[in-house]
Write a protein that holds these residues in place. Structure first.
Motif, PDB file in Angstrom:
ATOM      1  N   VAL A  18       3.779  -7.675   1.436  1.00  0.00           N
ATOM      2  CA  VAL A  18       4.857  -8.574   1.030  1.00  0.00           C
ATOM      3  C   VAL A  18       5.648  -9.021   2.259  1.00  0.00           C
ATOM      4  N   ASP A  19       5.933  -8.042   3.113  1.00  0.00           N
ATOM      5  CA  ASP A  19       6.720  -8.344   4.301  1.00  0.00           C
ATOM      6  C   ASP A  19       6.038  -9.408   5.149  1.00  0.00           C
ATOM      7  N   LEU A  20       4.752  -9.195   5.400  1.00  0.00           N
ATOM      8  CA  LEU A  20       4.020 -10.128   6.253  1.00  0.00           C
ATOM      9  C   LEU A  20       3.908 -11.503   5.612  1.00  0.00           C
ATOM     10  N   VAL A  21       3.582 -11.513   4.323  1.00  0.00           N
ATOM     11  CA  VAL A  21       3.379 -12.796   3.649  1.00  0.00           C
ATOM     12  C   VAL A  21       4.673 -13.590   3.599  1.00  0.00           C
ATOM     13  N   LEU A  22       5.752 -12.911   3.242  1.00  0.00           N
ATOM     14  CA  LEU A  22       7.038 -13.607   3.208  1.00  0.00           C
ATOM     15  C   LEU A  22       7.393 -14.129   4.590  1.00  0.00           C
ATOM     16  N   ASN A  23       7.188 -13.308   5.562  1.00  0.00           N
ATOM     17  CA  ASN A  23       7.547 -13.691   6.924  1.00  0.00           C
ATOM     18  C   ASN A  23       6.754 -14.915   7.359  1.00  0.00           C
ATOM     19  N   GLY A  24       5.493 -14.934   6.972  1.00  0.00           N
ATOM     20  CA  GLY A  24       4.661 -16.042   7.392  1.00  0.00           C
ATOM     21  C   GLY A  24       4.894 -17.300   6.592  1.00  0.00           C
ATOM     22  N   LYS A  50      14.145 -14.046   6.223  1.00  0.00           N
ATOM     23  CA  LYS A  50      15.275 -13.843   7.124  1.00  0.00           C
ATOM     24  C   LYS A  50      16.413 -13.093   6.436  1.00  0.00           C
ATOM     25  N   SER A  51      16.656 -13.458   5.176  1.00  0.00           N
ATOM     26  CA  SER A  51      17.770 -12.804   4.505  1.00  0.00           C
ATOM     27  C   SER A  51      17.365 -11.457   3.881  1.00  0.00           C
ATOM     28  N   LEU A  52      16.095 -11.325   3.510  1.00  0.00           N
ATOM     29  CA  LEU A  52      15.669 -10.077   2.875  1.00  0.00           C
ATOM     30  C   LEU A  52      15.055  -9.115   3.876  1.00  0.00           C
ATOM     31  N   GLY A  53      14.812  -9.638   5.079  1.00  0.00           N
ATOM     32  CA  GLY A  53      14.044  -8.903   6.071  1.00  0.00           C
ATOM     33  C   GLY A  53      14.318  -7.420   6.128  1.00  0.00           C
ATOM     34  N   ILE A  54      15.593  -7.059   6.289  1.00  0.00           N
ATOM     35  CA  ILE A  54      15.844  -5.644   6.491  1.00  0.00           C
ATOM     36  C   ILE A  54      15.738  -4.846   5.200  1.00  0.00           C
ATOM     37  N   PHE A  55      15.722  -5.539   4.067  1.00  0.00           N
ATOM     38  CA  PHE A  55      15.665  -4.796   2.811  1.00  0.00           C
ATOM     39  C   PHE A  55      14.247  -4.544   2.336  1.00  0.00           C
ATOM     40  N   ILE A  56      13.328  -5.404   2.772  1.00  0.00           N
ATOM     41  CA  ILE A  56      11.970  -5.271   2.243  1.00  0.00           C
ATOM     42  C   ILE A  56      11.348  -3.918   2.573  1.00  0.00           C
ATOM     43  N   ILE A 101      -4.308 -12.902   8.814  1.00  0.00           N
ATOM     44  CA  ILE A 101      -4.064 -14.260   8.309  1.00  0.00           C
ATOM     45  C   ILE A 101      -2.604 -14.653   8.414  1.00  0.00           C
ATOM     46  N   THR A 102      -1.691 -13.687   8.536  1.00  0.00           N
ATOM     47  CA  THR A 102      -0.281 -14.096   8.614  1.00  0.00           C
ATOM     48  C   THR A 102       0.233 -14.162  10.044  1.00  0.00           C
ATOM     49  N   GLU A 103      -0.523 -13.658  10.964  1.00  0.00           N
ATOM     50  CA  GLU A 103      -0.021 -13.575  12.336  1.00  0.00           C
ATOM     51  C   GLU A 103       0.408 -14.943  12.866  1.00  0.00           C
ATOM     52  N   GLU A 104      -0.499 -15.874  12.672  1.00  0.00           N
ATOM     53  CA  GLU A 104      -0.256 -17.219  13.188  1.00  0.00           C
ATOM     54  C   GLU A 104       0.979 -17.863  12.537  1.00  0.00           C
ATOM     55  N   PRO A 105       1.036 -17.902  11.199  1.00  0.00           N
ATOM     56  CA  PRO A 105       2.221 -18.508  10.583  1.00  0.00           C
ATOM     57  C   PRO A 105       3.529 -17.821  10.988  1.00  0.00           C
ATOM     58  N   ILE A 106       3.493 -16.490  11.142  1.00  0.00           N
ATOM     59  CA  ILE A 106       4.731 -15.790  11.500  1.00  0.00           C
ATOM     60  C   ILE A 106       5.205 -16.225  12.884  1.00  0.00           C
ATOM     61  N   ALA A 107       4.263 -16.233  13.817  1.00  0.00           N
ATOM     62  CA  ALA A 107       4.638 -16.625  15.168  1.00  0.00           C
ATOM     63  C   ALA A 107       5.176 -18.050  15.172  1.00  0.00           C
ATOM     64  N   GLU A 108       4.533 -18.893  14.412  1.00  0.00           N
ATOM     65  CA  GLU A 108       4.938 -20.292  14.365  1.00  0.00           C
ATOM     66  C   GLU A 108       6.330 -20.431  13.754  1.00  0.00           C
ATOM     67  N   ALA A 109       6.564 -19.673  12.674  1.00  0.00           N
ATOM     68  CA  ALA A 109       7.870 -19.742  12.012  1.00  0.00           C
ATOM     69  C   ALA A 109       8.970 -19.291  12.960  1.00  0.00           C
ATOM     70  N   GLU A 127      11.976 -21.602  14.437  1.00  0.00           N
ATOM     71  CA  GLU A 127      13.359 -21.180  14.200  1.00  0.00           C
ATOM     72  C   GLU A 127      14.163 -21.234  15.498  1.00  0.00           C
ATOM     73  N   THR A 128      13.572 -20.620  16.533  1.00  0.00           N
ATOM     74  CA  THR A 128      14.243 -20.626  17.830  1.00  0.00           C
ATOM     75  C   THR A 128      14.424 -22.046  18.333  1.00  0.00           C
ATOM     76  N   LEU A 129      13.373 -22.791  18.202  1.00  0.00           N
ATOM     77  CA  LEU A 129      13.389 -24.165  18.709  1.00  0.00           C
ATOM     78  C   LEU A 129      14.466 -24.975  18.009  1.00  0.00           C
ATOM     79  N   ALA A 130      14.555 -24.797  16.683  1.00  0.00           N
ATOM     80  CA  ALA A 130      15.519 -25.579  15.917  1.00  0.00           C
ATOM     81  C   ALA A 130      16.934 -25.292  16.401  1.00  0.00           C
ATOM     82  N   ALA A 131      17.216 -24.009  16.631  1.00  0.00           N
ATOM     83  CA  ALA A 131      18.559 -23.662  17.089  1.00  0.00           C
ATOM     84  C   ALA A 131      18.825 -24.245  18.466  1.00  0.00           C
ATOM     85  N   LEU A 132      17.849 -24.119  19.350  1.00  0.00           N
ATOM     86  CA  LEU A 132      18.033 -24.619  20.722  1.00  0.00           C
ATOM     87  C   LEU A 132      18.165 -26.131  20.731  1.00  0.00           C
TER      88      LEU A 132
END
Lengths: 200, 453, 232, 328
Positions: A82-88, A95-101, C33-41, C45-50
């Motif tokens: 769940v953590d990975l999928v949500l994050n991706g 971002k808001s649930l991150g520390i709770f998951i 399968i999530t590695e890429e999307p996470i890094a991109e997200a 995020e950083t880029l948007a703030a900067l």
């Protein structure tokens, strides 16, 4: 018939938060806004459902002595997923649930259902139980979050309810507000339940 | 002036004294009624054994029930006549207990034996304690503990003080006051007898300063050695002193009196013996004198009838077993304003339901109170004001003790000191929420006897 | 399960190991399968703030990042991350700095601040700030982020309500960095958010560190970023 | 006289004439000087806040009692709700929106008192619960202090606010002692006038509603603590007199900390309680984020009362002799 009751008991009669007082940590921590409550509730439901099904289907394989480590490994796996999928794919919610998951791992509701229900009952019943309990958990969280968001922020699910006329009662989005709101929800539940029992 | 007067150190209250109602009038002897009910047991300790039978004729001073065991006391017939029946009847405290019904024949046969010239022969000193015991003398201050037992300390204990309690700290009551005023010499002689039995020479008579005439009478009796008039034989020497005490309730409570006079504190759960003291009431001192010098059993006592709802408040000398109704009649009856009646003082007395109960040895007064005096009120929740803590002479926190009792936590309540409570009622007197604190402590004590040790 | 005969310890261990292995395999798959999307997200995020804090048309290059002090751990409190922004012609047109202050009401606060007009120290302009991370009291300290996701045009003029106004288009050289209550704050002071002076101070402190870094090392940074641009 | 009409009760059969109602109305009387001072400095608006707060408290008290099945008529007017209402108002800025005053009353009566079982059972001072609730919930409104004799909307910092923001020198210069004493400074409408509160405190002492232990140790601790910090760093910290006269110390020490329900019952406990209140007040004032710490300090100590009562019970009769005997 009994299947339906397996599903519905989690909603009211054995509501994990409001009747069994399980999973208090997420219930208090993430209910500052309905959005988070929904996110947390659905994530927990997913984990609960998955772990219940897996535990139930493995119930004849898992040795009694090491059942708790097995449950924890299974639950932790689903939580991490769940953590990975949500994050991706839902980064904002993450971002808001991150520390709770990660806390879902130690959510008593999930381990409790695995131990008390899924390890003893067939897969389909466990599925229904997990679904019902998860929805009950979500409902309770949403109820609590609604109270807190409306009173503490003047909004519901991000929508302004008062057009800015109302000065929100900040305390309700702070930790003490969580305890106070939960206390009154529990009291309300008890009153209704007592009346029901008196009538029935 | 009051600042130099001795008192106990901690707590205490000063209720309306009310002594003026009954203090001025003379002692009135109540006419002995046709029928008396003498309770079989009138003391603290093992119940007495009935030794008469139905229909038997008895004389004045004849033993009706004898002491059973060391901590017990006999009961004597107050009149001559016939035993009508032996059965149960209501006594003070609103419960039923064995009583001996006696029909008074009006002749008072046998009473003459006790009316001779009193003589205290110190050569017969070894016999004194036995005379006190067989005369059925008990503490007349209210507790009614057998006096002979208190006069025989355990062998390994050194007693150096005999304290005589003339405080009469209970509001309204003046029975002790009138005895000290009118029979000071005999009271002091009784003190000397007890001191002789105990082998101590220091006798201190504590009297609250609101009884100046009593203090004066005692002091005169002591300084002029009036009391030695009846003494014969080898008279020991005594150092008898009257100690004026500050008017403060419960000055007359045993432990408080010891502290006020000697500065010693009796440890929790122990007797006055442990600090070398023996405490006796002035009325008891008189009864001791009667028992030793006149060989006269205890069959009558002074009872204060007072309060705003009795026609003629005053002190009445009544035989044991006389129904309260006879005393009320002697005092001119009660008025319309009567709202509560109490046997004993207002602080520690017991409510009376009716006037049928008999006078007993421990009955020091009868109060007939108006609604304003009785001040009964609904109790409300404790507001933790701490007044009870300040008022408690035993250094307890009544509000905490009773709060535990409310939750049936008897062990907790006991650990907070419930068993040290002397039930003086000071806490409840000051309680603004009108809590029934004393009743709750009593309940705790009741359950403490049932707890596993 | 419970009414079966007691299993041997060996079997119990084997089952746990097997379950753990299967779980691990599953996780590895999901991770892949999530590695890429996470890094991109994260990057987005950083880029948007900067991107927010440098002028429009100035494009931040995340790859050009400098770390000061050099070689420092990126998470440490004293570490500043400095990002260059280039215009369409590839000229350096802005610098964004992420700095940190731990003196917030609830500790750590991360702020990015953007700088433009890099000609000299005198012309150096603080363009805008953006608080990327904080744990301040909601509704009180959290007001330091009030309206920061909106366009500055909608901010109004009350510096005590919209904290970002204090750092919008300011000449770095003229800022006093003194944090005062709004009524007492001068033109060049920082007006604290009402009832959140501590949070306001923490943010101002982080920005001050960043601003002085850029101001003092302006030429060095320009040189470093010019070379980065060339190397692309 | 029929025996049915006799009062039958367990001893004692005498009572002094003190009652909860009397106690409560004495406190109300003692608050009068501060009420007058508040009205003088902050105008009719202050009076309105106080009246509204009292009325709201009475209404909520009535409702709460009805809901919890208690006798409304007998106890509604025992005065405790009136006092809570007054004290809540005393702890508010006079310019607070009226609906917030009502929220405060609701919190004090329901959250502060009746959820625990009503008068006598609440662990925390209801008025302070309301104040802290409002302070956390509406920080902006709760820290907008109208200027004494001021017109609507003109606000100024409290003396302690000035101290925290501007430092000791400015505070000493801009706010003279006599203004602190009579109350001509910004602040909650009932806490500014040290002299009016002192007068009320003396009434309470004379009428024996409170005893000296808590207020005296409270104020003394603040004095001692701030004297030390002042001597150590006179340029950074302000003098002790200023500390005692400003903010909520007077209101807190005489009226809030002495609340019977939420303070210890034994003398030793009261002494410790007062010291604790003073100690935490100073800690919060000198080193924490809020300029004022009286309410928090008292609430913290309220929470410790059960412990204090357990470990600082009064000395039992006979205990002294027993220890002496053990030594001998």
């Amino acid at each position: 018939m009994s299947n339906i009751s397996e599903l519905t008991k989690g909603l009211w009669k054995e509501n994990p938060v409001l009747r069994l007082l399980l999973g208090m940590c997420p219930a208090l921590a993430v209910t500052t806004a309905v959005e988070y409550a929904v996110g947390m509730g659905l994530s927990a439901t997913f984990v609960l459902l998955s772990s219940n099904v897996v535990v139930a289907s493995l119930r004849n394989i898992i040795p009694a002595k090491t059942r708790l480590p097995c449950f924890i490994v299974i639950i932790a796996t689903f939580v991490t997923i769940v953590d990975l999928v949500l994050n991706g794919f839902a980064h904002d919610i993450h971002k808001s649930l991150g520390i709770f998951i990660p806390l879902i791992v130690v959510n008593c509701v999930i381990l409790g259902r695995a131990e008390a229900f899924a390890s003893k009952r067939p897969v389909f019943d466990s599925f229904l139980d997990g679904l019902g309990m998860g929805l009950g958990f979500t409902l309770a969280l949403v109820a609590l979050a609604s109270v807190r968001e409306i009173l503490g922020n003047g909004t519901w699910l991000g929508m302004s309810l008062t057009g800015g006329e109302f000065t929100p009662v900040l305390l309700f989005v702070l930790p003490p507000g969580a305890f106070i709101s939960l206390g009154f929800l529990l009291a309300g539940m008890n009153v209704i339940e007592k009346r029901r029992q008196a009538n029935g | 002036m009051s600042s130099v007067t001795a008192r106990f150190k901690r707590g205490g209250v000063h209720p309306y004294e009310g002594k003026e109602l009954s203090a001025a009038s003379e002692l009135v002897t109540v006419e002995v009624p046709k029928r008396l009910q003498v309770p079989v047991t009138q003391h603290l300790g093992k119940p007495s054994k009935v030794v008469v039978e139905k229909g038997q004729d008895v004389q004045v001073g004849q033993i009706l029930a004898e002491a059973d065991g060391p901590i017990s006391a006999p009961v004597h017939s107050p009149v001559s006549g016939k035993v009508l029946k032996i059965g149960d009847a209501e006594i003070v405290g609103a419960y039923r207990a064995p009583v001996i019904d006696i029909m008074n024949d009006g002749k008072f046969t046998g009473e003459e034996a006790f009316k001779g010239t009193p003589v205290v022969n110190w050569d017969e000193k070894g016999d004194f304690l036995g005379r006190i015991r067989s005369a059925g003398v008990v503490g007349l201050g209210g507790a009614a503990f057998p006096t002979a037992v208190k006069l025989r300390p355990p062998p390994n204990v050194k007693i150096d003080h005999l304290l005589i309690n003339g405080c009469e700290c209970e509001p309204y009551l003046t029975a002790d006051d009138i005895l000290m005023r009118e029979r000071a010499a005999e009271v002091v002689a009784g003190c000397a007898i007890m001191a002789g039995i105990l082998g101590v020479d220091r006798v201190r008579i504590g009297v609250e300063v609101n009884k100046p005439r009593a203090i004066e009478a005692l002091s005169t009796a002591i300084s002029q050695q009036v009391y030695t008039a009846t003494f014969k034989g080898a008279i020991p020497s005594f150092d008898i002193v009257t100690v004026p005490l500050r008017t403060m309730y419960p000055q007359g409570a045993e432990k408080q009196l010891i502290e006020a006079i000697t500065g010693r504190q009796v440890p929790s759960g122990q007797l006055p013996f442990s600090v070398g003291c023996v405490v006796q009431n002035v009325g008891t001192a008189l009864a001791v004198f009667d028992a030793v010098a006149r060989k006269r059993p205890l069959f009558e006592r002074v009872v204060t009838l007072t309060g705003g709802a009795i026609t003629n408040p005053g002190n009445y000398l009544a035989r044991i077993g006389t129904p309260v109704s006879a005393l009320v009649a002697a005092a001119g009856g009660t008025t319309e304003a009567l709202a509560a009646q109490v046997a004993g003082g207002p602080m520690m007395g017991k409510s009376l339901r009716n006037h049928d109960v008999p006078v007993v040895k421990g009955m020091s007064g009868l109060l007939f109170l108006t609604a304003a005096e009785a001040a009964a009120a609904e109790e409300t929740d404790c507001i933790r004001c701490g007044r009870c803590v300040n008022a408690c002479p035993m250094g307890l926190a009544p509000c905490e003790i009773t709060a535990q009792a409310d939750f049936l936590k008897w062990e907790k309540s006991i650990s907070l000191g419930a068993l040290d409570c002397v039930e003086c009622g000071s806490c409840q007197y000051v309680c603004p929420a009108n809590r029934f604190l004393v009743a709750r402590v009593r309940l705790t004590k009741f359950y403490s006897r049932r707890l596993p040790k | 399960m419970s009414d079966k005969a007691p299993e041997s310890s060996v079997k119990a261990v084997v089952v746990v190991v097997i379950i753990a292995a299967i779980c691990a395999a599953g996780l590895a798959f999901v991770k892949q399968i999530t590695e890429e999307p996470i890094a991109e997200a994260r990057r987005q995020e950083t880029l948007a703030a900067l991107q927010r804090v440098v002028p429009a048309g100035c494009e931040i290059k995340l790859e050009g990042k400098l770390v000061r002090p050099e070689g420092a751990d990126e998470g440490a409190a004293e570490t500043k991350l400095i990002f260059p922004g280039y215009d369409a012609d590839g000229q350096l047109c802005g610098i964004a700095v992420r700095s940190r202050n731990d003196k917030g009401y609830s500790g750590k606060i991360l702020v990015v601040s953007g700088y433009s007009d890099l000609e000299s120290r005198e012309t150096l302009k603080l363009n805008r700030i953006y608080v990327t991370e904080h744990a301040e009291t909601p509704g009180l300290g959290s007001l330091i982020t009030n309206l920061q996701d909106e366009e500055p045009a909608t901010w109004g003029t009350d510096r005590s309500k919209v904290y970002g106004l204090n750092f919008l288009d300011r000449l770095v050289a003229t800022l006093s960095w003194k944090v005062a209550k709004s009524a007492a704050a001068g033109e060049n002071d920082v007006a604290a958010v009402t009832a959140a002076t501590i949070s306001s101070r923490a943010v101002a402190g982080a920005v001050q560190v960043a601003a002085s870094l850029v101001s003092e090392d302006l030429d060095g940074l320009k040189a470093a970023f010019a070379s980065t641009a060339r190397s692309e | 006289m029929s025996e049915n009409r006799m009062i039958l009760q367990s001893s004692p059969h005498a009572r002094d004439r003190e009652s909860v109602r009397k106690v409560m109305y004495t406190v109300t009387l003692a608050l009068l000087p501060a009420v007058i001072a508040g009205t003088v400095f902050f105008g009719l608006r202050a009076l309105l806040v106080m009246a509204l707060s009292v009325v709201a408290c009475l209404i909520f008290e009535g409702i709460a009692m009805k809901v919890s099945g208690k006798p409304v008529k007998e106890t509604l007017l025992d005065g405790s709700a009136v006092i809570t209402g007054l004290l809540v108002a005393m702890n508010l800025p006079s310019g607070l929106p009226l609906w917030m005053v009502v929220v405060g009353a609701l919190v004090a009566i329901v959250l502060g008192k009746h959820v625990y079982g009503g008068l006598g059972n609440n662990p925390f001072n209801p008025a302070l619960v309301a104040r802290v609730f409002l302070l956390i919930s509406f920080p902006t409104a709760m820290t907008a202090w109208p200027v004494p004799y001021g017109t609507d909307g003109v606000t100024a910092a409290t003396p302690l606010g000035v101290l925290q923001m501007e430092g000791a020198a400015v505070a000493l210069q801009s706010i003279p002692y006599y203004n602190l004493l009579i109350g001509n400074v910004g602040g909650c409408l009932g806490e500014t006038s040290a002299i009016a509160l002192l007068l009320g405190g003396i009434i309470l002492l004379v009428r024996k509603v409170i005893s000296w232990e808590i207020p005296v140790t409270f104020i003394a601790t603040v004095l001692v603590f701030t004297t030390i910090t002042w001597l150590v760093a006179p340029d950074k910290h302000i003098n002790p007199l200023w500390h005692v006269l400003s903010g909520g110390v007077m209101l807190g020490a005489w009226f809030m900390a002495t609340d019977m329900v939420t303070s210890p019952v034994s003398r030793k406990g009261m002494l410790l309680f007062g010291v604790g209140c003073g100690f935490f007040t100073c800690i919060i004032r000198l080193w924490a984020g809020y300029p004022e710490g009286v309410s928090f300090a008292i609430l913290i100590m309220n929470g410790l009362v059960p412990l204090i009562d357990r470990y600082l019970a009064p000395t039992r009769f006979g205990a002294r002799q027993a220890t002496q005997g053990a030594k001998a």
